[in-house]
Design a protein around this motif. Structure first.
Motif, short mmCIF file in Angstrom:
data_model
loop_
_atom_site.label_atom_id
_atom_site.label_comp_id
_atom_site.label_asym_id
_atom_site.label_seq_id
_atom_site.Cartn_x
_atom_site.Cartn_y
_atom_site.Cartn_z
N ARG A 104 1.04 -0.85 0.41
CA ARG A 104 -0.06 -0.25 0.06
C ARG A 104 1.03 0.95 -0.39
O ARG A 104 2.21 1.45 0.15
CB ARG A 104 -0.64 0.07 1.36
CG ARG A 104 -1.86 -0.98 1.03
CD ARG A 104 -2.68 -1.38 2.56
NE ARG A 104 -1.31 -1.35 3.81
CZ ARG A 104 -1.19 -3.44 3.10
NH1 ARG A 104 -1.61 -4.20 2.63
NH2 ARG A 104 0.12 -3.79 3.83
N VAL A 105 0.70 1.98 -0.69
CA VAL A 105 0.89 3.10 -0.44
C VAL A 105 0.41 4.46 -0.66
O VAL A 105 -0.91 4.54 -1.45
CB VAL A 105 2.14 3.50 -1.52
CG1 VAL A 105 0.97 3.68 -3.37
CG2 VAL A 105 2.79 5.23 -1.74
N ARG A 106 0.29 6.13 0.30
CA ARG A 106 -0.78 7.09 0.22
C ARG A 106 -0.05 8.01 -0.63
O ARG A 106 1.15 8.18 -0.84
CB ARG A 106 0.26 7.62 1.78
CG ARG A 106 -0.96 8.71 1.98
CD ARG A 106 -1.17 9.93 2.86
NE ARG A 106 0.28 10.41 2.89
CZ ARG A 106 0.87 11.18 4.41
NH1 ARG A 106 -0.21 11.46 5.26
NH2 ARG A 106 1.53 11.16 4.28
N ILE A 107 -0.96 7.97 -1.69
CA ILE A 107 -0.77 9.25 -2.39
C ILE A 107 -1.80 10.88 -2.09
O ILE A 107 -3.42 10.39 -1.33
CB ILE A 107 -2.03 8.83 -3.86
CG1 ILE A 107 -1.63 7.72 -4.34
CG2 ILE A 107 -2.06 10.04 -4.85
CD1 ILE A 107 -0.08 7.70 -4.40
N ALA A 108 -0.78 11.55 -2.18
CA ALA A 108 -1.85 12.88 -1.24
C ALA A 108 -2.36 13.50 -1.60
O ALA A 108 -3.30 13.40 -2.83
CB ALA A 108 -0.80 13.67 -0.89
N GLY A 109 -3.43 14.32 -0.70
CA GLY A 109 -5.22 14.35 -0.78
C GLY A 109 -5.10 15.96 -1.55
O GLY A 109 -3.79 16.94 -2.14
N LEU A 110 -5.80 15.94 -2.40
CA LEU A 110 -5.62 17.80 -3.35
C LEU A 110 -6.75 18.47 -2.49
O LEU A 110 -7.83 18.19 -1.71
CB LEU A 110 -6.75 17.20 -4.63
CG LEU A 110 -5.72 16.40 -5.37
CD1 LEU A 110 -6.15 15.96 -6.96
CD2 LEU A 110 -4.26 17.13 -5.91
N LYS A 111 -6.75 19.62 -2.87
CA LYS A 111 -7.30 20.99 -2.14
C LYS A 111 -8.44 21.65 -3.61
O LYS A 111 -7.70 21.31 -4.89
CB LYS A 111 -6.64 22.04 -1.35
CG LYS A 111 -5.84 20.82 -0.04
CD LYS A 111 -4.83 22.30 0.08
CE LYS A 111 -4.33 21.53 0.94
NZ LYS A 111 -3.66 22.65 1.99
N VAL A 112 -8.91 22.52 -2.99
CA VAL A 112 -9.84 23.64 -4.01
C VAL A 112 -8.18 24.50 -4.38
O VAL A 112 -8.09 25.12 -3.43
CB VAL A 112 -11.40 23.63 -3.60
CG1 VAL A 112 -11.08 24.87 -5.18
CG2 VAL A 112 -11.78 23.01 -3.63
N GLU A 113 -7.93 24.09 -5.77
CA GLU A 113 -7.38 25.62 -5.57
C GLU A 113 -7.96 26.94 -6.04
O GLU A 113 -9.41 26.59 -7.06
CB GLU A 113 -6.61 24.54 -7.46
CG GLU A 113 -5.73 23.54 -7.04
CD GLU A 113 -4.66 23.79 -5.98
OE1 GLU A 113 -4.18 24.90 -5.56
OE2 GLU A 113 -4.12 23.07 -5.09
N PRO A 114 -6.82 28.01 -6.07
CA PRO A 114 -7.47 29.49 -6.93
C PRO A 114 -8.48 29.24 -8.16
O PRO A 114 -7.68 28.47 -8.69
CB PRO A 114 -6.19 29.70 -6.59
CG PRO A 114 -4.99 29.33 -5.87
CD PRO A 114 -5.59 28.25 -5.37
N GLY A 115 -8.95 29.58 -8.12
CA GLY A 115 -9.54 29.94 -9.52
C GLY A 115 -10.81 28.35 -9.74
O GLY A 115 -12.02 28.55 -10.53
N GLN A 116 -10.51 27.01 -8.85
CA GLN A 116 -11.57 26.96 -9.02
C GLN A 116 -12.41 26.45 -7.58
O GLN A 116 -13.16 27.57 -6.86
CB GLN A 116 -11.21 25.09 -8.39
CG GLN A 116 -10.20 24.71 -9.40
CD GLN A 116 -10.05 23.13 -9.32
OE1 GLN A 116 -9.35 23.41 -8.16
NE2 GLN A 116 -9.38 22.36 -10.24
#
Length: 284
Positions: A104-116
């Motif tokens: 298993r490996v963690r893939i980093a979470g995403l955020k709402v980016e500016p303009g989205q």
């Protein structure tokens, strides 16, 4: 159930020291922190000695395997920080996981980016995770998204919505009760995660008064505290894990600094072992 330590929380030790000490204390496994970090400082997030660099990772895999298995430890997972938007590096992490047999490996979470907008960000994140699922299948490993505050998946329902319809053999969720204290509680959300509950991180958090403004407004901030303290009631967590039929890894990432590191890890293993037994787990 097996217990491991995520080496983000063991910054004082070299990889060899971490593996040797944790094995001697009775831990089953280790979860290596893999990222390119700032060279300066000495702490959890920069200057962490128990971190393997992402740059040149392939050249380090033999050493990572030797340090881990040489101490008699297993891999609970790889603790990556690469988001799915960085596809070349995300694939490198999946490939490394396969080569090491880490599973298993963690893939980093995403955020709402500016303009989205939130909807745009979530739809884009779903497309990235469809790609992650396909690549994880190719490598025969499982990619994990963490329940983490200030990301698109702070809660069980958000993570379930992100992964719904994807194959849980290749994508899953890291449950993190310490993060849920800050955002996304949903009464743990274990049953909601269902087949996507793939891994568990444990730490604890408390809110403290950070400032009082001139108009009397109180500003509160989260602070990492020892496992026995804080808002998250770990006995209830372990009872919930048992009720959900979870019998996988529990990885500790204790970012408190009240006790010296060796004493902290030793006490944490004793505490968690007791909680697991009280919840009905047969630990041998």
């Amino acid at each position: 159930m097996k217990f491991s330590v995520f080496t983000a929380s063991t910054p004082d030790w070299t990889p060899a020291e971490a593996a040797k000490t944790l094995a001697e204390q009775g831990w089953h496994g280790i979860e290596w922190r893999i990222t390119d970090q700032d060279a300066g400082g000495s702490g959890f997030w920069s200057g962490n000695r128990a971190t393997w660099p992402l740059t040149g990772l392939e050249a380090s895999l033999d050493e990572i395997a030797a340090v881990t298995t040489g101490a008699g430890l297993e891999f609970s997972a790889l603790g990556g920080y690469v988001p799915p938007t960085r596809r070349a590096d995300a694939e490198r992490m999946l490939a490394a996981t396969a080569t090491l047999g880490a599973g298993r490996v963690r893939i980093a979470g995403l955020k709402v980016e500016p303009g989205q907008t939130y909807r745009e960000a979530f739809a884009a994140c779903r497309e990235h995770w469809e790609w992650v699922e396909d690549k994880a299948r190719q490598y025969g490993v499982q990619a994990l998204v963490e329940l983490h505050h200030e990301t698109l998946t702070p809660s069980a329902s958000a993570a379930r919505r992100l992964l719904e319809g994807l194959d849980p053999a290749y994508v899953g969720v890291i449950h993190d009760v310490g993060n849920l204290v800050i955002e996304g509680w949903e009464d743990h959300g274990l049953d909601l995660l269902g087949e996507y509950l793939a891994h568990v991180h444990v730490k604890n958090c408390a809110w403290h008064l950070a400032a009082v403004e001139s108009d009397g407004t109180l500003r509160w901030e989260p602070k990492w505290v020892p496992l026995r303290e804080g808002r998250a009631a770990l006995p209830e967590l372990f009872a919930g894990l048992a009720a959900a039929g979870y019998d996988g890894w529990v990885a500790v990432e204790d970012f408190s600094t009240v006790l010296p590191l060796p004493e902290r890890t030793r006490n944490n293993l004793e505490y968690l072992t007791g909680l697991a037994r009280a919840a009905g787990y047969d630990l041998r």
